[in-house]
Design a protein around this motif. Structure first.
Motif, mmCIF file in Angstrom:
data_model
loop_
_atom_site.group_PDB
_atom_site.id
_atom_site.type_symbol
_atom_site.label_atom_id
_atom_site.label_comp_id
_atom_site.label_asym_id
_atom_site.label_seq_id
_atom_site.Cartn_x
_atom_site.Cartn_y
_atom_site.Cartn_z
ATOM 1 N N GLN A 47 -39.129 21.641 30.153
ATOM 2 C CA GLN A 47 -38.883 22.680 31.147
ATOM 3 C C GLN A 47 -38.591 24.005 30.454
ATOM 4 O O GLN A 47 -37.866 24.068 29.466
ATOM 5 N N ILE A 48 -39.171 25.082 30.990
ATOM 6 C CA ILE A 48 -38.854 26.450 30.579
ATOM 7 C C ILE A 48 -38.382 27.149 31.847
ATOM 8 O O ILE A 48 -39.087 27.158 32.851
ATOM 9 N N ALA A 49 -37.192 27.703 31.815
ATOM 10 C CA ALA A 49 -36.641 28.321 33.018
ATOM 11 C C ALA A 49 -36.116 29.714 32.706
ATOM 12 O O ALA A 49 -35.839 30.040 31.555
ATOM 13 N N GLY A 50 -35.999 30.525 33.731
ATOM 14 C CA GLY A 50 -35.453 31.871 33.574
ATOM 15 C C GLY A 50 -34.871 32.346 34.886
ATOM 16 O O GLY A 50 -35.131 31.772 35.934
ATOM 17 N N PHE A 51 -34.091 33.382 34.816
ATOM 18 C CA PHE A 51 -33.495 33.968 36.006
ATOM 19 C C PHE A 51 -34.099 35.348 36.216
ATOM 20 O O PHE A 51 -34.106 36.174 35.304
ATOM 21 N N PHE A 52 -34.620 35.578 37.417
ATOM 22 C CA PHE A 52 -35.293 36.822 37.734
ATOM 23 C C PHE A 52 -34.711 37.401 39.013
ATOM 24 O O PHE A 52 -34.028 36.715 39.768
ATOM 25 N N SER A 53 -35.042 38.662 39.271
ATOM 26 C CA SER A 53 -34.549 39.315 40.481
ATOM 27 C C SER A 53 -35.189 38.660 41.706
ATOM 28 O O SER A 53 -36.274 38.076 41.622
ATOM 29 N N PRO A 54 -34.539 38.779 42.846
ATOM 30 C CA PRO A 54 -35.134 38.247 44.074
ATOM 31 C C PRO A 54 -36.508 38.866 44.372
ATOM 32 O O PRO A 54 -37.397 38.178 44.869
ATOM 33 N N ASP A 55 -36.689 40.145 44.025
ATOM 34 C CA ASP A 55 -37.988 40.791 44.250
ATOM 35 C C ASP A 55 -39.078 40.164 43.397
ATOM 36 O O ASP A 55 -40.198 39.948 43.867
ATOM 37 N N MET A 56 -38.765 39.857 42.133
ATOM 38 C CA MET A 56 -39.745 39.217 41.255
ATOM 39 C C MET A 56 -40.079 37.823 41.773
ATOM 40 O O MET A 56 -41.247 37.421 41.808
ATOM 41 N N SER A 57 -39.063 37.088 42.192
ATOM 42 C CA SER A 57 -39.279 35.744 42.715
ATOM 43 C C SER A 57 -40.192 35.775 43.941
ATOM 44 O O SER A 57 -41.161 35.010 44.021
ATOM 45 N N LEU A 58 -39.896 36.672 44.861
ATOM 46 C CA LEU A 58 -40.701 36.781 46.067
ATOM 47 C C LEU A 58 -42.134 37.176 45.735
ATOM 48 O O LEU A 58 -43.087 36.587 46.252
ATOM 49 N N ALA A 59 -42.304 38.150 44.849
ATOM 50 C CA ALA A 59 -43.647 38.606 44.486
ATOM 51 C C ALA A 59 -44.460 37.478 43.848
ATOM 52 O O ALA A 59 -45.645 37.292 44.167
ATOM 53 N N MET A 60 -43.840 36.702 42.958
ATOM 54 C CA MET A 60 -44.566 35.610 42.295
ATOM 55 C C MET A 60 -44.902 34.487 43.273
ATOM 56 O O MET A 60 -46.003 33.933 43.233
ATOM 57 N N HIS A 61 -43.966 34.165 44.160
ATOM 58 C CA HIS A 61 -44.256 33.126 45.149
ATOM 59 C C HIS A 61 -45.364 33.563 46.110
ATOM 60 O O HIS A 61 -46.230 32.759 46.471
#
Length: 93
Positions: A47-61
């Motif tokens: 597993q490779i994990a990271g913490f991103f802003s909610p905006d980045m998460s929404l954009a990627m999803h």
């Protein structure tokens, strides 16, 4: 309107220690100690994990959804692009 129950009154209760269930030889798939074996799709993977802003998460999803791909596939593509950018060989998946 009733309030949520407080769990502070449970603090002093004595809880019996759980008895461990006997486990058959789980092999290397259960080395994390989570109790359940890993799905076959995770065999041989890390597993490779990271913490991103909610905006980045929404954009990627949203991008993954529009492209009809998984978020994991988009991340693999991004990691391979970064490897190429810095002169490393892409891995492929």
């Amino acid at each position: 309107m009733s309030r949520k129950p407080s769990f502070a009154n449970l603090r002093d209760r004595s809880v019996p220690a759980p008895t461990p269930a006997p486990v058959a030889d789980a092999g290397p798939a259960d080395t994390a100690g989570a109790g359940a074996p890993r799905p076959n799709s995770r065999e041989g993977r890390k597993q490779i994990a990271g913490f991103f802003s909610p905006d980045m998460s929404l954009a990627m999803h949203m991008l993954a959804r529009r492209q009809g791909r998984s978020l994991q596939a988009l991340m693999a593509e991004a990691f391979n692009d970064a490897l190429r950018k810095y002169g490393e060989s892409p891995i492929g998946d």
